[in-house]
Design an enzyme around this catalytic site. Structure first.
Site, mmCIF file in Angstrom:
data_model
loop_
_atom_site.group_PDB
_atom_site.id
_atom_site.type_symbol
_atom_site.label_atom_id
_atom_site.label_comp_id
_atom_site.label_asym_id
_atom_site.label_seq_id
_atom_site.Cartn_x
_atom_site.Cartn_y
_atom_site.Cartn_z
ATOM 1 C CE LYS A 174 -6.805 7.665 -8.851
ATOM 2 N NZ LYS A 174 -7.738 7.558 -10.051
ATOM 3 C CG ASP A 233 -20.714 2.176 -4.858
ATOM 4 O OD1 ASP A 233 -19.474 2.480 -5.712
ATOM 5 O OD2 ASP A 233 -20.854 1.935 -3.675
ATOM 6 C CB SER A 292 -17.964 15.372 -12.482
ATOM 7 O OG SER A 292 -17.573 15.750 -11.422
ATOM 8 C CE1 TYR A 313 -7.400 10.039 -5.757
ATOM 9 C CE2 TYR A 313 -4.834 11.137 -5.903
ATOM 10 C CZ TYR A 313 -5.748 10.927 -6.791
ATOM 11 O OH TYR A 313 -5.960 11.307 -8.186
HETATM 12 N N1 LIG Z 1 -8.407 17.074 -11.152
HETATM 13 C C1 LIG Z 1 -6.682 16.748 -10.965
HETATM 14 O O1 LIG Z 1 -5.848 17.358 -11.016
HETATM 15 C C2 LIG Z 1 -6.930 14.618 -11.351
HETATM 16 C C3 LIG Z 1 -5.627 13.970 -11.117
HETATM 17 C C4 LIG Z 1 -4.768 13.381 -10.946
HETATM 18 C C5 LIG Z 1 -6.037 12.373 -11.268
HETATM 19 N N2 LIG Z 1 -6.976 12.899 -11.523
HETATM 20 C C6 LIG Z 1 -8.045 10.972 -11.381
HETATM 21 O O2 LIG Z 1 -8.867 11.573 -12.393
HETATM 22 C C7 LIG Z 1 -10.155 10.783 -12.149
HETATM 23 C C8 LIG Z 1 -11.326 11.676 -11.978
HETATM 24 O O3 LIG Z 1 -10.955 12.659 -11.315
HETATM 25 P P1 LIG Z 1 -11.921 14.285 -11.748
HETATM 26 O O4 LIG Z 1 -11.006 14.960 -10.746
HETATM 27 O O5 LIG Z 1 -13.029 14.053 -12.700
HETATM 28 O O6 LIG Z 1 -12.928 14.300 -9.838
HETATM 29 P P2 LIG Z 1 -14.667 14.926 -9.908
HETATM 30 O O7 LIG Z 1 -14.710 14.749 -8.542
HETATM 31 O O8 LIG Z 1 -15.002 15.741 -10.622
HETATM 32 O O9 LIG Z 1 -14.911 13.383 -10.678
HETATM 33 C C9 LIG Z 1 -15.275 12.415 -10.414
HETATM 34 C C10 LIG Z 1 -16.396 11.485 -10.504
HETATM 35 O O10 LIG Z 1 -16.642 10.058 -10.075
HETATM 36 C C11 LIG Z 1 -17.693 9.521 -8.950
HETATM 37 N N3 LIG Z 1 -17.495 8.378 -8.348
HETATM 38 C C12 LIG Z 1 -16.559 8.989 -7.135
HETATM 39 N N4 LIG Z 1 -17.185 7.449 -6.220
HETATM 40 C C13 LIG Z 1 -16.838 6.674 -7.684
HETATM 41 C C14 LIG Z 1 -18.123 5.149 -6.737
HETATM 42 N N5 LIG Z 1 -17.989 4.795 -5.872
HETATM 43 N N6 LIG Z 1 -18.694 5.113 -8.305
HETATM 44 C C15 LIG Z 1 -18.888 5.281 -9.017
HETATM 45 N N7 LIG Z 1 -18.567 6.813 -9.386
HETATM 46 C C16 LIG Z 1 -17.285 7.181 -8.295
HETATM 47 C C17 LIG Z 1 -18.512 10.232 -8.714
HETATM 48 O O11 LIG Z 1 -19.657 10.699 -8.535
HETATM 49 C C18 LIG Z 1 -17.850 12.447 -9.632
HETATM 50 O O12 LIG Z 1 -18.560 12.056 -10.447
HETATM 51 C C19 LIG Z 1 -10.122 10.442 -10.625
HETATM 52 O O13 LIG Z 1 -9.617 9.530 -10.350
HETATM 53 C C20 LIG Z 1 -9.114 10.959 -9.928
HETATM 54 O O14 LIG Z 1 -8.124 10.370 -8.650
HETATM 55 C C21 LIG Z 1 -7.956 13.697 -11.182
#
Ligand SMILES: NC(=O)c1ccc[n+]([C@@H]2O[C@H](COP(=O)([O-])OP(=O)(O)OC[C@H]3O[C@@H](n4cnc5c(N)ncnc54)[C@H](O)[C@@H]3O)[C@@H](O)[C@H]2O)c1
Length: 247
Positions: free
Chosen positions: A156, A60, A13, A152
Protein backbone atom coordinates in the site's frame (compact mmCIF):
# COMPACT_ATOMS: atom_id res chain seq x y z
CA UNK A 1 -20.17 12.15 -16.31
CA UNK A 2 -22.41 10.67 -19.02
CA UNK A 3 -19.72 10.58 -21.71
CA UNK A 4 -17.14 8.89 -19.46
CA UNK A 5 -16.17 5.25 -19.25
CA UNK A 6 -14.77 4.04 -15.93
CA UNK A 7 -12.91 0.85 -15.07
CA UNK A 8 -13.03 -0.29 -11.44
CA UNK A 9 -10.82 -3.21 -10.45
CA UNK A 10 -12.00 -5.31 -7.53
CA UNK A 11 -15.40 -4.00 -8.60
CA UNK A 12 -17.41 -7.05 -7.54
CA UNK A 13 -17.18 -6.42 -3.81
CA UNK A 14 -16.87 -3.92 -0.99
CA UNK A 15 -15.28 -0.57 -1.78
CA UNK A 16 -14.86 -1.29 -5.52
CA UNK A 17 -18.52 -2.22 -5.89
CA UNK A 18 -19.66 0.90 -4.01
CA UNK A 19 -17.47 3.04 -6.27
CA UNK A 20 -18.84 1.33 -9.39
CA UNK A 21 -22.38 1.85 -8.16
CA UNK A 22 -21.76 5.53 -7.41
CA UNK A 23 -20.07 6.25 -10.75
CA UNK A 24 -22.88 4.46 -12.61
CA UNK A 25 -25.46 6.52 -10.69
CA UNK A 26 -23.51 9.64 -11.66
CA UNK A 27 -23.89 8.64 -15.33
CA UNK A 28 -20.60 6.94 -16.19
CA UNK A 29 -20.46 3.67 -18.12
CA UNK A 30 -18.77 1.33 -15.68
CA UNK A 31 -16.66 -1.78 -16.24
CA UNK A 32 -16.33 -3.87 -13.09
CA UNK A 33 -13.21 -6.04 -13.34
CA UNK A 34 -12.68 -8.71 -10.73
CA UNK A 35 -10.96 -12.04 -10.18
CA UNK A 36 -14.41 -13.42 -9.39
CA UNK A 37 -15.95 -13.31 -12.89
CA UNK A 38 -19.40 -14.45 -11.83
CA UNK A 39 -19.59 -11.88 -9.03
CA UNK A 40 -18.43 -9.17 -11.47
CA UNK A 41 -21.16 -10.10 -13.96
CA UNK A 42 -23.81 -10.26 -11.20
CA UNK A 43 -22.71 -6.88 -9.86
CA UNK A 44 -22.85 -5.33 -13.34
CA UNK A 45 -26.33 -6.79 -13.85
CA UNK A 46 -27.41 -5.23 -10.55
CA UNK A 47 -26.09 -1.82 -11.63
CA UNK A 48 -27.95 -2.14 -14.94
CA UNK A 49 -31.14 -3.05 -13.06
CA UNK A 50 -30.67 0.17 -11.07
CA UNK A 51 -30.60 2.12 -14.37
CA UNK A 52 -26.83 2.31 -14.92
CA UNK A 53 -24.68 1.17 -17.81
CA UNK A 54 -22.27 -1.54 -16.70
CA UNK A 55 -20.17 -4.47 -17.82
CA UNK A 56 -18.77 -7.19 -15.56
CA UNK A 57 -15.51 -8.88 -16.54
CA UNK A 58 -13.44 -11.62 -14.95
CA UNK A 59 -9.87 -10.27 -14.80
CA UNK A 60 -6.90 -11.19 -12.66
CA UNK A 61 -4.91 -7.97 -12.22
CA UNK A 62 -1.70 -10.01 -12.05
CA UNK A 63 -2.26 -11.16 -15.65
CA UNK A 64 -1.27 -8.39 -18.10
CA UNK A 65 -2.64 -10.20 -21.15
CA UNK A 66 -6.03 -10.54 -19.44
CA UNK A 67 -5.96 -6.85 -18.47
CA UNK A 68 -5.13 -5.76 -22.02
CA UNK A 69 -7.85 -7.89 -23.51
CA UNK A 70 -10.41 -6.62 -20.96
CA UNK A 71 -9.43 -2.98 -21.62
CA UNK A 72 -9.91 -3.64 -25.35
CA UNK A 73 -13.33 -5.19 -24.68
CA UNK A 74 -14.33 -2.17 -22.61
CA UNK A 75 -13.16 0.14 -25.42
CA UNK A 76 -15.26 -1.79 -27.94
CA UNK A 77 -18.42 -1.99 -25.84
CA UNK A 78 -18.45 1.08 -23.56
CA UNK A 79 -15.88 3.36 -25.20
CA UNK A 80 -12.29 4.31 -24.33
CA UNK A 81 -11.63 4.53 -20.61
CA UNK A 82 -11.26 7.96 -19.03
CA UNK A 83 -11.40 6.83 -15.39
CA UNK A 84 -9.51 4.04 -13.65
CA UNK A 85 -10.02 3.07 -10.02
CA UNK A 86 -7.65 0.44 -8.66
CA UNK A 87 -9.45 -1.24 -5.76
CA UNK A 88 -8.53 -4.91 -6.28
CA UNK A 89 -6.60 -6.06 -3.26
CA UNK A 90 -5.83 -8.88 -0.89
CA UNK A 91 -4.64 -8.94 2.68
CA UNK A 92 -2.60 -11.49 4.58
CA UNK A 93 -1.79 -11.25 8.29
CA UNK A 94 0.76 -13.11 10.39
CA UNK A 95 4.08 -12.71 12.19
CA UNK A 96 6.85 -11.26 10.06
CA UNK A 97 9.29 -14.13 10.70
CA UNK A 98 6.69 -16.56 9.35
CA UNK A 99 5.98 -14.52 6.21
CA UNK A 100 7.11 -16.55 3.20
CA UNK A 101 8.53 -14.99 0.06
CA UNK A 102 5.67 -16.62 -1.84
CA UNK A 103 3.04 -14.81 0.25
CA UNK A 104 5.00 -11.55 0.10
CA UNK A 105 5.23 -11.80 -3.69
CA UNK A 106 1.54 -12.64 -4.07
CA UNK A 107 0.39 -9.64 -2.02
CA UNK A 108 2.76 -7.30 -3.87
CA UNK A 109 1.69 -8.81 -7.22
CA UNK A 110 -2.00 -8.10 -6.68
CA UNK A 111 -1.93 -4.83 -4.74
CA UNK A 112 1.06 -3.02 -6.23
CA UNK A 113 2.09 -4.65 -9.51
CA UNK A 114 -1.59 -5.11 -10.44
CA UNK A 115 -2.08 -1.36 -9.99
CA UNK A 116 1.00 -0.66 -12.13
CA UNK A 117 -0.22 -3.00 -14.89
CA UNK A 118 -3.73 -1.53 -14.96
CA UNK A 119 -2.42 2.05 -15.04
CA UNK A 120 -0.08 1.22 -17.91
CA UNK A 121 -2.85 -0.56 -19.83
CA UNK A 122 -5.39 2.26 -19.51
CA UNK A 123 -3.19 5.39 -19.72
CA UNK A 124 -2.85 5.37 -23.55
CA UNK A 125 -6.63 5.89 -23.90
CA UNK A 126 -6.47 8.81 -21.46
CA UNK A 127 -3.44 10.35 -23.19
CA UNK A 128 -5.19 10.13 -26.55
CA UNK A 129 -8.17 12.15 -25.36
CA UNK A 130 -6.10 14.46 -23.13
CA UNK A 131 -8.24 13.72 -20.08
CA UNK A 132 -8.04 11.08 -17.41
CA UNK A 133 -8.59 10.31 -13.74
CA UNK A 134 -6.85 7.58 -11.77
CA UNK A 135 -7.68 6.82 -8.14
CA UNK A 136 -5.65 4.20 -6.30
CA UNK A 137 -7.24 2.70 -3.20
CA UNK A 138 -4.30 2.30 -0.84
CA UNK A 139 -4.76 1.97 2.93
CA UNK A 140 -4.50 4.09 6.06
CA UNK A 141 -2.21 1.34 7.36
CA UNK A 142 0.60 2.85 5.29
CA UNK A 143 0.66 5.90 7.59
CA UNK A 144 1.73 4.01 10.69
CA UNK A 145 2.19 0.34 9.85
CA UNK A 146 0.23 -2.54 11.37
CA UNK A 147 1.96 -5.39 13.21
CA UNK A 148 1.71 -8.63 11.25
CA UNK A 149 0.89 -6.96 7.93
CA UNK A 150 4.33 -6.31 6.41
CA UNK A 151 3.46 -7.39 2.88
CA UNK A 152 0.11 -5.59 2.82
CA UNK A 153 1.37 -2.33 4.31
CA UNK A 154 4.44 -2.34 2.05
CA UNK A 155 2.27 -2.88 -1.02
CA UNK A 156 0.00 0.00 0.00
CA UNK A 157 2.93 2.33 0.67
CA UNK A 158 4.18 1.41 -2.80
CA UNK A 159 0.82 2.43 -4.28
CA UNK A 160 1.28 5.88 -2.75
CA UNK A 161 4.72 6.21 -4.37
CA UNK A 162 3.35 5.09 -7.72
CA UNK A 163 0.52 7.63 -7.42
CA UNK A 164 3.00 10.47 -6.83
CA UNK A 165 5.16 9.54 -9.83
CA UNK A 166 2.24 9.14 -12.24
CA UNK A 167 0.81 12.49 -11.13
CA UNK A 168 4.12 14.13 -12.06
CA UNK A 169 4.50 12.31 -15.38
CA UNK A 170 0.97 12.87 -16.66
CA UNK A 171 -0.14 16.17 -15.09
CA UNK A 172 0.37 18.12 -18.31
CA UNK A 173 -1.74 15.67 -20.28
CA UNK A 174 -4.97 16.41 -18.41
CA UNK A 175 -4.65 13.31 -16.25
CA UNK A 176 -4.86 13.40 -12.45
CA UNK A 177 -3.68 10.58 -10.21
CA UNK A 178 -4.62 10.46 -6.53
CA UNK A 179 -4.85 7.92 -3.78
CA UNK A 180 -7.48 7.32 -1.12
CA UNK A 181 -6.13 5.42 1.88
CA UNK A 182 -9.33 4.16 3.54
CA UNK A 183 -9.52 3.73 7.29
CA UNK A 184 -11.58 0.95 8.82
CA UNK A 185 -14.36 0.22 6.28
CA UNK A 186 -16.98 -2.48 6.69
CA UNK A 187 -16.60 -4.79 3.66
CA UNK A 188 -16.27 -8.55 3.11
CA UNK A 189 -12.44 -8.17 3.43
CA UNK A 190 -12.78 -6.40 6.77
CA UNK A 191 -15.41 -8.85 8.04
CA UNK A 192 -12.98 -11.69 7.25
CA UNK A 193 -10.18 -9.92 9.16
CA UNK A 194 -12.52 -9.43 12.13
CA UNK A 195 -13.50 -13.10 12.00
CA UNK A 196 -9.83 -14.12 12.09
CA UNK A 197 -9.19 -11.80 15.05
CA UNK A 198 -6.79 -9.52 13.14
CA UNK A 199 -8.81 -6.49 14.29
CA UNK A 200 -11.23 -5.82 17.12
CA UNK A 201 -14.24 -3.82 15.96
CA UNK A 202 -14.95 -2.06 19.29
CA UNK A 203 -11.31 -1.05 19.68
CA UNK A 204 -11.17 0.31 16.13
CA UNK A 205 -14.36 2.32 16.59
CA UNK A 206 -13.16 3.67 19.95
CA UNK A 207 -10.04 5.00 18.19
CA UNK A 208 -12.09 6.67 15.44
CA UNK A 209 -12.97 10.33 16.20
CA UNK A 210 -16.31 10.23 14.36
CA UNK A 211 -17.24 7.16 16.42
CA UNK A 212 -18.27 4.70 13.75
CA UNK A 213 -16.88 2.22 11.29
CA UNK A 214 -16.57 3.51 7.71
CA UNK A 215 -18.95 2.55 4.92
CA UNK A 216 -17.91 1.71 1.35
CA UNK A 217 -20.11 4.65 0.30
CA UNK A 218 -17.83 7.02 2.27
CA UNK A 219 -14.99 6.04 -0.04
CA UNK A 220 -17.21 6.10 -3.13
CA UNK A 221 -18.31 9.69 -2.46
CA UNK A 222 -14.70 10.89 -2.24
CA UNK A 223 -13.75 8.93 -5.34
CA UNK A 224 -16.67 10.41 -7.28
CA UNK A 225 -15.34 13.88 -6.52
CA UNK A 226 -11.76 13.01 -7.44
CA UNK A 227 -12.83 11.70 -10.87
CA UNK A 228 -15.02 14.72 -11.58
CA UNK A 229 -14.23 17.73 -13.74
CA UNK A 230 -14.08 19.94 -10.64
CA UNK A 231 -11.15 17.98 -9.20
CA UNK A 232 -8.88 18.91 -12.12
CA UNK A 233 -6.44 20.81 -9.86
CA UNK A 234 -6.01 17.94 -7.37
CA UNK A 235 -3.28 15.47 -8.29
CA UNK A 236 -0.60 13.44 -6.53
CA UNK A 237 -2.59 13.73 -3.30
CA UNK A 238 -3.31 11.35 -0.45
CA UNK A 239 -6.95 11.97 0.48
CA UNK A 240 -7.56 10.16 3.77
CA UNK A 241 -11.11 8.90 4.41
CA UNK A 242 -10.83 7.45 7.87
CA UNK A 243 -13.24 9.09 10.29
CA UNK A 244 -10.49 11.34 11.60
CA UNK A 245 -7.89 8.68 12.38
CA UNK A 246 -4.43 8.97 10.95
CA UNK A 247 -3.41 5.38 11.66
N1 LIG B 1 -12.06 -2.55 4.04
C1 LIG B 1 -11.15 -1.77 4.60
O1 LIG B 1 -11.24 -1.41 5.78
C2 LIG B 1 -9.97 -1.30 3.81
C3 LIG B 1 -9.07 -0.45 4.44
C4 LIG B 1 -7.97 0.01 3.73
C5 LIG B 1 -7.79 -0.36 2.41
N2 LIG B 1 -8.67 -1.19 1.81
C6 LIG B 1 -8.43 -1.54 0.41
O2 LIG B 1 -9.59 -1.31 -0.35
C7 LIG B 1 -9.61 -2.20 -1.47
C8 LIG B 1 -10.94 -2.92 -1.52
O3 LIG B 1 -11.06 -3.68 -0.33
P1 LIG B 1 -12.45 -4.23 0.22
O4 LIG B 1 -12.42 -4.04 1.68
O5 LIG B 1 -13.55 -3.68 -0.59
O6 LIG B 1 -12.22 -5.79 -0.04
P2 LIG B 1 -13.11 -6.90 -0.76
O7 LIG B 1 -12.41 -8.19 -0.48
O8 LIG B 1 -14.52 -6.75 -0.38
O9 LIG B 1 -12.93 -6.54 -2.31
C9 LIG B 1 -11.73 -6.77 -2.97
C10 LIG B 1 -12.05 -7.31 -4.36
O10 LIG B 1 -10.80 -7.47 -5.05
C11 LIG B 1 -10.90 -8.65 -5.81
N3 LIG B 1 -9.58 -9.19 -6.14
C12 LIG B 1 -8.71 -9.82 -5.31
N4 LIG B 1 -7.64 -10.23 -6.00
C13 LIG B 1 -7.84 -9.85 -7.28
C14 LIG B 1 -7.08 -10.01 -8.48
N5 LIG B 1 -5.91 -10.65 -8.48
N6 LIG B 1 -7.58 -9.50 -9.62
C15 LIG B 1 -8.76 -8.85 -9.64
N7 LIG B 1 -9.53 -8.69 -8.54
C16 LIG B 1 -9.06 -9.19 -7.38
C17 LIG B 1 -11.70 -9.61 -4.93
O11 LIG B 1 -12.26 -10.68 -5.69
C18 LIG B 1 -12.74 -8.68 -4.32
O12 LIG B 1 -13.92 -8.65 -5.12
C19 LIG B 1 -8.43 -3.16 -1.27
O13 LIG B 1 -7.35 -2.77 -2.09
C20 LIG B 1 -8.09 -3.00 0.19
O14 LIG B 1 -6.73 -3.27 0.46
C21 LIG B 1 -9.76 -1.68 2.48
Amino acid sequence: MSSRTAIVTGGASGIGLAIGRRLAADGASVALMDLDAEAARDAAAALEAEGGKALGLGVDVTDRLAIDSAVAEVRATLGASAILVNSAGITVAGPFLELTAETWNRVLAVNLTGTFECCQAVLPDMIERGWGRIVNISSSSMHSGVPGMAAYVSSKAGMVGLTKVLALEFGRRGITVNTIPPGFIETPMMRESLRKGVFDMDLQVSRTPVGRVGRPEDIAATCAFLVSEEAAYITGQIIGVNGGRNT
